[in-house]
Structure formats: C-alpha cells, structure tokens
Design a protein around this motif. Structure first.
Motif, PDB file in Angstrom:
ATOM      1  N   SER A 188       0.865  -1.189   0.000  1.00 45.83           N
ATOM      2  CA  SER A 188       0.000   0.000   0.000  1.00 45.83           C
ATOM      3  C   SER A 188       0.896   1.232   0.000  1.00 45.83           C
ATOM      4  CB  SER A 188      -0.902   0.037   1.249  1.00 45.83           C
ATOM      5  OG  SER A 188      -0.117   0.271   2.405  1.00 45.83           O
ATOM      6  N   GLY A 189       0.285   2.377  -0.281  1.00 50.00           N
ATOM      7  CA  GLY A 189       1.036   3.632  -0.209  1.00 50.00           C
ATOM      8  C   GLY A 189       1.535   3.870   1.210  1.00 50.00           C
ATOM      9  N   ILE A 243       5.203   4.654   2.679  1.00 54.83           N
ATOM     10  CA  ILE A 243       5.480   5.884   3.441  1.00 54.83           C
ATOM     11  C   ILE A 243       6.072   5.547   4.813  1.00 54.83           C
ATOM     12  CG2 ILE A 243       4.367   7.858   4.609  1.00 54.83           C
ATOM     13  CD1 ILE A 243       2.376   7.900   2.182  1.00 54.83           C
ATOM     14  N   ASP A 265       5.796  12.807  -1.200  1.00 52.27           N
ATOM     15  CA  ASP A 265       4.684  11.972  -1.643  1.00 52.27           C
ATOM     16  C   ASP A 265       4.259  12.553  -2.994  1.00 52.27           C
ATOM     17  OD1 ASP A 265       2.168  10.919  -2.191  1.00 52.27           O
ATOM     18  OD2 ASP A 265       1.610  10.787  -0.077  1.00 52.27           O
ATOM     19  N   PHE A 312      -0.194  12.718  -6.085  1.00 58.94           N
ATOM     20  CA  PHE A 312      -1.143  13.569  -6.813  1.00 58.94           C
ATOM     21  C   PHE A 312      -0.629  13.914  -8.213  1.00 58.94           C
ATOM     22  CE2 PHE A 312      -4.733  15.828  -4.424  1.00 58.94           C
ATOM     23  CZ  PHE A 312      -5.058  14.681  -3.726  1.00 58.94           C
ATOM     24  N   THR A 329      -1.915   2.963  -5.612  1.00 56.81           N
ATOM     25  CA  THR A 329      -3.360   2.758  -5.656  1.00 56.81           C
ATOM     26  C   THR A 329      -4.007   3.800  -6.577  1.00 56.81           C
ATOM     27  OG1 THR A 329      -3.099   2.241  -3.299  1.00 56.81           O
ATOM     28  CG2 THR A 329      -5.351   2.442  -4.100  1.00 56.81           C
ATOM     29  N   ALA A 342      -1.603  -0.472  -3.710  1.00 53.24           N
ATOM     30  CA  ALA A 342      -0.148  -0.705  -3.770  1.00 53.24           C
ATOM     31  C   ALA A 342       0.599   0.586  -3.465  1.00 53.24           C
ATOM     32  CB  ALA A 342       0.242  -1.203  -5.174  1.00 53.24           C
TER      33      ALA A 342
HETATM   34  N1  PLP Z   1      -0.676   9.614  -0.264  1.00 51.93           N
HETATM   35  C1  PLP Z   1      -1.736  10.211  -0.811  1.00 51.93           C
HETATM   36  C2  PLP Z   1      -1.584  11.570  -1.410  1.00 51.93           C
HETATM   37  C3  PLP Z   1      -2.977   9.568  -0.820  1.00 51.93           C
HETATM   38  O1  PLP Z   1      -4.040  10.190  -1.365  1.00 51.93           O
HETATM   39  C4  PLP Z   1      -3.085   8.277  -0.237  1.00 51.93           C
HETATM   40  C5  PLP Z   1      -4.376   7.564  -0.211  1.00 51.93           C
HETATM   41  O2  PLP Z   1      -5.431   8.119  -0.456  1.00 51.93           O
HETATM   42  C6  PLP Z   1      -1.948   7.704   0.332  1.00 51.93           C
HETATM   43  C7  PLP Z   1      -0.763   8.390   0.287  1.00 51.93           C
HETATM   44  C8  PLP Z   1      -2.006   6.356   0.979  1.00 51.93           C
HETATM   45  O3  PLP Z   1      -2.038   5.365   0.041  1.00 51.93           O
HETATM   46  P1  PLP Z   1      -2.696   3.908   0.250  1.00 51.93           P
HETATM   47  O4  PLP Z   1      -4.153   4.133   0.504  1.00 51.93           O
HETATM   48  O5  PLP Z   1      -2.370   3.208  -1.007  1.00 51.93           O
HETATM   49  O6  PLP Z   1      -2.035   3.307   1.448  1.00 51.93           O
END
Ligand code: PLP
Length: 390
Positions: free
Chosen positions: A76-77, A81, A174, A177, A198, A209
């Motif tokens: 996941s993101g 992070i 990050d 966007f 994702t 992811a």
């Molecule tokens: N960073 C941003 C800008 C996001 O919009 C999101 C999720 O909406 C994330 C990180 C987290 O990602 P994930 O939901 O894949 O863990």
C-alpha cells in the motif's frame, strides 16, 4: 553505441518487462512462486524480500519513470510511506513535515512517532522558508506533498531540496497527486519519491499498492527495514500493476487535459465561488507549478456558492460518482468536510482554508462535454429544490 533515452510511453509500455523465453508471449509472465532454489544461487528469492521476478521487473519500470536508480513496491502507499520514513528516523531524531498532508500520513506521525521517540514539527506554510524555519539540530528528514490535498498548494521542489542539502537532511516527497507523468522530483534534487500506486499508477480503482524510488543506497536502506516490516505486494497484484502502468502516460495526459478544461469551465461559472487548480493562472502557485510540472494533473477542488448545498449537489450527480479514493479513469468527487477532514474541528478546517462547500474533483477520462452536462444537471436540480423550499 550509447543507448538512446526512451520516452515516457515507451518506458510505461516496455521497460523492465520480463521476457517469456519459452512461449515468446508479448507480456511479462507471472511468477506466483513463494519458494525458490537457494543452493548455488546468489540471490535468495522470496516475496517478502521484494525480489521475485515480477517485483524486480516492475521496480525497474518505476525507477525509470521516476529517473531514479532503484525502486521498491509495497502492499500500500502507507506501507511505502511508513517504511521509508522509519528507515531514515530513529529515537531522538526530528522531522519537518508539510502543514497539510494526506490524512493517513498525518495519523502515522501523530499517533505512532512518539512511541519511537521521534519528534516532529509541521510547517506553518508551503514555502521553502517555512521548512527551514522548523529545522532543529536533530532534524534528519524533510517531508513534502505537492500538489497538496485538497487545495492543490504547490511547494517549490528545488528550493526544498537545496535547503535539505544545505542542512545535510534527507528530503522525501509523496508524489501521488502528480504521478511520474507530471512530476519527477529527483530532477530537482529531492532524495526519496513515494507513491500511493493505488492512485494514478493503478488508475482503475482496483489495485492497492505503494512504491518508493531513490538511489541504490537509499533503496538498500529502506529494504533493510522493509523485509522486517513485511509490507510487500502479492505477485498477482504486481503483475496487474505492471499492466496498468503501460497506459499510465496516456491516461494521465488525458486526465490533465480534462482537468484543465473542467477548471476553466468551473472558474467561469456563476454558481462556483472558487476553483483550486495549479493549471489556472489565478492559482497563487501557478508559476512554481509551471516550473516543475510537465502537466498540472487530474485533481482540482472547487467551492459552490454558499446558497448551494454541497451534499445535495454531490447526490444529484449521475455520471460523476461520490467516492473516497481518487485518480481512476472514472471521475469522482469527495467532500473533504464530510470525509478526509471530518475529524478536524470546524475552526481547524477554516484555518486550513477548507470551506464546508468545498468539493474535491478527481477528473477521469470521460468526454469533457459529458462531465459538464452532469454538473449542469446537478446544479439545476439543487436550484429547483431550493426554489420549491422557499
Ligand atoms: N498519499 C496520498 C496523497 C494519498 O491520497 C493516499 C491515499 O489516499 C496515500 C498516500 C495512501 O495510500 P494507500 O491508501 O495506497 O495506502
């Protein structure tokens, strides 16, 4: 002969692809194995070691897209992070973080970092000077998110990277966007680039992811924590993500064009009081965005006039769906007040410039005219209901 650097869509389509030596298929074969030979083999392969054939291949594609030496793919993101941040922070360290960031990242910092003895400061604004003002003797990392969510503020990548270098820090972004199609922060000196894959990398609202791209040395450091934290992505989803990225350049460029059209239409609309989109000359950070972005992205936000009920408006949309996530090929809207920022107090939302009527719009790849027609019919419906209620 020097190899010619390939263009975006060629990298998206071909780079890092696994060869199907046996059947000569046109796409990467999928290796679902979790058990690989160890005797007489120098690389010990295992999904949680982030080194199965499909993981390695996709990591090469993402590294190339972000102009990085190496990359890792996560489940996941947030796995990308949290692992990346904790790879560069230990007890006693301090991090400077942008004032407004993704809610999950904010929660990670304020709910977890104290347990690890890591201190943090949020900036007062989005300018490089706001970051420098918060640096302390024990600061190790600067963390940014540009364009920001939901007001699409822009932070100057080069200015932040320069400050970070001046103070011997690691800069992280990050880049979700923007996507690698619109912004390559490493070109401006940022050290570590993270994505919620994702979103634009997946692009079809069906994959969860994450990814991180950086130098070989930084990725090695992040990997040493990643194998212990165990946030790897299943090979089937890795394979699906590789397929999705093949069309990322085409999708995101279509979304850029659609979002620009929608921003201009909304900006000129009598029922809309504000539009936040870095591609509009009226956006306060338009000039910085022009300097560092190749396209202005598919995300924008707008405010309905105060006499329009934002919730009723969203319920009246037919083509554009109210949805929590973003960046799919289908257009979606979200009310930050009712969702992502609902846990903030009304005063804090006001301080952050998030009006109750604010609507975040993730622009998809539909025809612009159909999106405009949907917004017009929803506004008309709310207008009529309002008249009947008087
Ligand atoms: N960073 C941003 C800008 C996001 O919009 C999101 C999720 O909406 C994330 C990180 C987290 O990602 P994930 O939901 O894949 O863990």
């Amino acid at each position: 002969m020097k190899q010619q650097k390939k263009g975006l869509n060629t990298i998206c389509t071909h780079f890092g692809q696994l060869e199907d030596k046996e059947f000569k298929g046109a796409i990467s074969p999928l290796y679902l194995g979790t058990a690989y030979a160890f005797e007489d083999i120098d690389v010990k392969r295992y999904p949680r070691y982030f080194n199965t054939p499909n993981q390695v291949a996709l990591a090469k594609k993402i590294a190339a897209l972000e102009h990085a030496e190496a990359a890792l793919i996560f489940g996941s993101g947030m796995a990308a992070i949290s692992t990346s941040l904790l790879a560069f922070l230990k007890a006693g360290d301090h991090i400077v973080i942008q004032k407004i960031i993704y809610g999950g990242t904010y929660n990670l910092v304020v709910e977890e970092f104290e347990k690890y003895g890591i201190s943090y400061s949020f900036t007062d604004g989005f300018g490089a000077e706001d970051f420098e003002a918060k640096i302390k003797d024990n600061t190790k990392v600067i963390y940014i998110e540009t364009p920001s969510n939901p007001l699409l503020n822009i932070t100057d990548l080069k200015a932040v990277a320069d400050i970070s270098k001046k103070h011997g820090l690691v800069s992280m972004i990050d880049n979700t966007f923007a996507s690698p199609v619109n912004q390559n922060p490493i070109d401006f000196g940022i050290d570590v680039v993270i994505h919620s894959a994702t979103k634009y990398m997946g692009g079809h609202s069906d994959i969860c992811a994450g990814a991180v791209a950086s130098t070989e040395a930084n990725i090695k450091r992040i990997f040493s924590l990643a194998k212990n934290f165990g946030g790897s992505l299943s090979d089937y989803t890795v394979w699906l993500l590789e397929r999705s990225i093949k069309t990322m350049g085409i999708r995101v460029r279509a979304q850029n064009a659609n979002a620009q059209n929608m921003a201009e239409y909304l900006y000129a609309h009598k029922d809309i009081s504000a539009v936040y989109y870095p591609g509009l000359p009226s956006h306060p950070d338009h000039n910085i965005a022009k300097k560092q972005m190749k396209g202005f992205g598919g995300m924008l936000s707008f405010e309905l006039n105060a006499d329009f009920n934002a919730s009723k408006f969203q319920k009246s949309l037919k083509l554009i769906k109210p949805a929590m996530s973003l960046a799919g090929v289908e257009s979606t809207v979200l009310s930050p007040t009712l969702t992502s920022h609902s846990l903030l107090s009304a005063e804090e939302r006001k301080r952050q410039g998030i009006a109750d009527g604010l609507i975040r719009f993730s622009v998809g790849i539909e025809e612009t005219e159909d999106l405009i027609a949907d917004i017009e019919q929803a506004l008309e419906k709310v207008r009529k209901e309002r008249e009947l209620a008087i």
